[in-house]
Design a protein around this motif. Structure first.
Motif, PDB file in Angstrom:
ATOM      1  N   ASP A 232       0.776  -1.360  -0.201  1.00 31.27           N
ATOM      2  CA  ASP A 232       0.280   0.238  -0.268  1.00 31.27           C
ATOM      3  C   ASP A 232       0.411   1.160  -0.193  1.00 31.27           C
ATOM      4  O   ASP A 232       0.891   2.154  -0.711  1.00 31.27           O
TER       5      ASP A 232
ATOM      6  N   THR B  42       2.271   2.049  -3.397  1.00 35.22           N
ATOM      7  CA  THR B  42       1.195   2.056  -4.251  1.00 35.22           C
ATOM      8  C   THR B  42       0.716   4.025  -4.221  1.00 35.22           C
ATOM      9  O   THR B  42       0.890   4.311  -5.382  1.00 35.22           O
ATOM     10  N   GLU B  43       0.830   4.440  -3.236  1.00 32.24           N
ATOM     11  CA  GLU B  43       1.119   5.832  -2.534  1.00 32.24           C
ATOM     12  C   GLU B  43       1.723   6.025  -3.241  1.00 32.24           C
ATOM     13  O   GLU B  43       1.899   7.574  -4.119  1.00 32.24           O
TER      14      GLU B  43
ATOM     15  N   ARG C 208       1.252   5.780  -7.357  1.00 26.81           N
ATOM     16  CA  ARG C 208      -0.096   7.808  -7.331  1.00 26.81           C
ATOM     17  C   ARG C 208       1.210   9.288  -7.631  1.00 26.81           C
ATOM     18  O   ARG C 208       1.086   9.642  -8.121  1.00 26.81           O
ATOM     19  N   ARG C 209       2.156   9.292  -6.315  1.00 24.80           N
ATOM     20  CA  ARG C 209       2.289  10.523  -5.586  1.00 24.80           C
ATOM     21  C   ARG C 209       3.387  11.191  -7.170  1.00 24.80           C
ATOM     22  O   ARG C 209       3.641  12.397  -7.937  1.00 24.80           O
TER      23      ARG C 209
END
Length: 195
Positions: free
Chosen positions: A73, A76-77, A80-81
């Protein structure tokens, strides 16, 4: 999007459920074609993403990449950033970066630490302040023609750094990791890195 490249090299086809095609691989890890297949995107699009051209990457594409590369997680974040930062317009660059100053009390604290080298650096790994021992230990960094002194510039552009660090490869990896971390936290103000 170098974090994907790094993860790609650490995964094997067997780990992601692909058959072993046999033969020797020129580089370790998954091939770009394999990541694209697992992500459900074209190889050309994956190549663009890996180069940082992430215009319009949908949440489904990001989720597909995260699954293919087995990201947790937090990773993945971070992805995304990075993609959001690559997708947003580049900030206007000013010709001069404001020189950071520290509070005199912080310099007094550094100077009081007389038995250990102590340095304060900003998110671009520029040396903002140091005590006498740090200036002696890292004298080559402080000798840089371009100011302010900068660790990545020293590590990657000054041949003397390879003599200074006992394990230069580890120092280089740590420098890149710190730059990636900072870039993921605040991409517009820290990138592009200016050597």
């Amino acid at each position: 999007m170098e974090c994907r490249h790094d993860r790609r090299t650490r995964l094997t086809p067997q780990q992601v459920g692909l058959p072993d095609s046999g033969g020797r691989r020129r580089v370790p890890g998954l091939r770009r074609e394999e990541v694209a297949l697992l992500s459900g995107i074209s190889v050309e699009y994956y190549n663009r993403l890996e180069r940082g051209v992430a215009t319009g990457a949908s949440p489904a594409v990001i989720d597909g990449l995260a699954r293919a590369l087995q990201l947790d997680d937090l990773e993945t974040e971070h992805l995304r950033r990075l993609i959001r930062a690559a997708d947003s317009p580049a900030p206007r660059r000013t010709s001069r970066i404001k020189r950071q100053r520290i509070h005199p009390a912080l310099q007094q604290l550094l100077d009081a630490m007389s038995t250990v080298p102590a340095i304060v650096q900003n998110g671009r790994s520029e040396l903002v302040a140091a005590n006498a021992l740090a200036m002696a230990l890292h004298s080559e960094v402080f000798e840089q023609e371009q100011k302010p002194p900068n660790f990545p510039r020293y590590v990657f552009l000054d041949a003397r750094s390879q003599r200074f660090y006992r394990d230069w490869d580890e120092a280089a990896d740590m420098t890149v990791a710190l730059l990636r971390t900072q870039a993921g936290q605040d991409p517009p103000t820290t990138w592009p890195f200016r050597p």
